[in-house]
Motif scaffolding. Structure first.
Motif, PDB file in Angstrom:
ATOM      1  N   GLU A 171       0.824  -1.209   0.000  1.00  0.00           N
ATOM      2  CA  GLU A 171       0.000   0.000   0.000  1.00  0.00           C
ATOM      3  C   GLU A 171       0.863   1.266   0.000  1.00  0.00           C
ATOM      4  OE1 GLU A 171      -2.649  -0.714   3.259  1.00  0.00           O
ATOM      5  OE2 GLU A 171      -3.822  -2.171   2.101  1.00  0.00           O
ATOM      6  N   ILE A 172       2.166   1.099   0.159  1.00  0.00           N
ATOM      7  CA  ILE A 172       3.085   2.258   0.142  1.00  0.00           C
ATOM      8  C   ILE A 172       3.428   2.569  -1.311  1.00  0.00           C
ATOM      9  CG2 ILE A 172       5.349   3.124   0.873  1.00  0.00           C
ATOM     10  CD1 ILE A 172       5.233   1.014   3.165  1.00  0.00           C
ATOM     11  N   GLU A 173       3.294   3.829  -1.662  1.00  0.00           N
ATOM     12  CA  GLU A 173       3.567   4.218  -3.045  1.00  0.00           C
ATOM     13  C   GLU A 173       5.031   3.939  -3.395  1.00  0.00           C
ATOM     14  OE1 GLU A 173       3.047   8.098  -5.872  1.00  0.00           O
ATOM     15  OE2 GLU A 173       1.977   8.100  -3.931  1.00  0.00           O
TER      16      GLU A 173
END
Length: 234
Positions: free
Chosen positions: A225-227
């Motif tokens: 979910e971390i860009e």
């Protein structure tokens, strides 16, 4: 001998193979060393992929053999074609770590099978992380005459400092490995007894593996979910 006999009986029960398929050693590292001393001589070639566990390369170098590696593909899968292209009448040893350290990838059974069936020498399938994996080749060991599967108490049992590992191989290979051990009593009685105790408490280990796996799922999901971050399945 008695302590080793007891441990082998418990391992046979745990792995669901006859005891003649088992070899006990001082961690998988010593078994890797033993196998390479037996089967790789000066000028022989060993094949593996990269990146993977580093001990086999060191052992092959010490035997004055040549260690040839094929890089993993982009998605960390095996380059089966590339590896098959390295097999020749000089290749004596194939080292496959699956689940792999350091990538955490377990390779497709059909890819491993293709490599093992095509390989002219001895295959080490290192399943040190087998307890965390989706499948194991141990139930199919009878199909592969030339395969030695390595397992250990270092990972899922959390006992790396104990230095206790074992191999699963067809009885003929297992006998050679057992008889050609460097010492008459290679593993200490204390270590063997600790291994037996661990196998009396397999449920505790399996529960901690189950917890690790569920945490692993959460962690991979959160990382993804971390860009800009891509976490691979492990």
């Amino acid at each position: 001998e008695d302590e080793e006999g007891k441990l082998r009986e418990k391992l046979a029960d745990y792995m669901k193979v006859p005891k003649e398929f088992l070899v006990v050693g001082n961690a998988s590292d010593e078994l890797i060393d033993r196998i390479i001393r037996l089967f790789v001589e000066k000028g022989d070639v060993a094949v593996s992929f990269a990146p993977t566990f580093s001990i086999p390369r060191l052992c092959v170098k010490r035997q004055e053999g040549e260690y040839v590696t094929v890089p993993l593909q982009k998605k960390l899968q095996l380059d089966v074609k590339g590896m098959l292209a390295k097999f020749s009448d000089k290749t004596r040893l194939l080292y496959l770590c699956s689940p792999n350290s350091p990538t955490g990838t377990q390779y497709k059974a059909e890819d491993i099978e293709k490599l093992v069936r095509a390989f002219p020498g001895i295959v080490i399938l290192d399943e040190a992380y087998g307890e965390f994996a989706d499948y194991s080749f141990v139930p199919r060991i009878r199909e592969f005459e030339n395969m030695i599967i390595l397992r250990t108490f270092s990972k899922a049992f959390g006992l790396a400092a104990l230095r206790l590992g074992y191999a699963v191989a067809n009885p003929e290979l297992a006998k050679i490995l057992t008889e050609k051990t460097p010492l008459p009593y290679p593993v200490s009685g204390f270590t063997l007894r600790m291994g037996s105790k661990m196998l009396d408490n397999v449920d505790i280990m399996l529960e901690s593996v189950r917890q690790s796996k569920s945490e692993r799922e959460k962690l991979i999901k959160a990382l993804n979910e971390i860009e800009g971050v891509q976490a691979f399945d492990s």
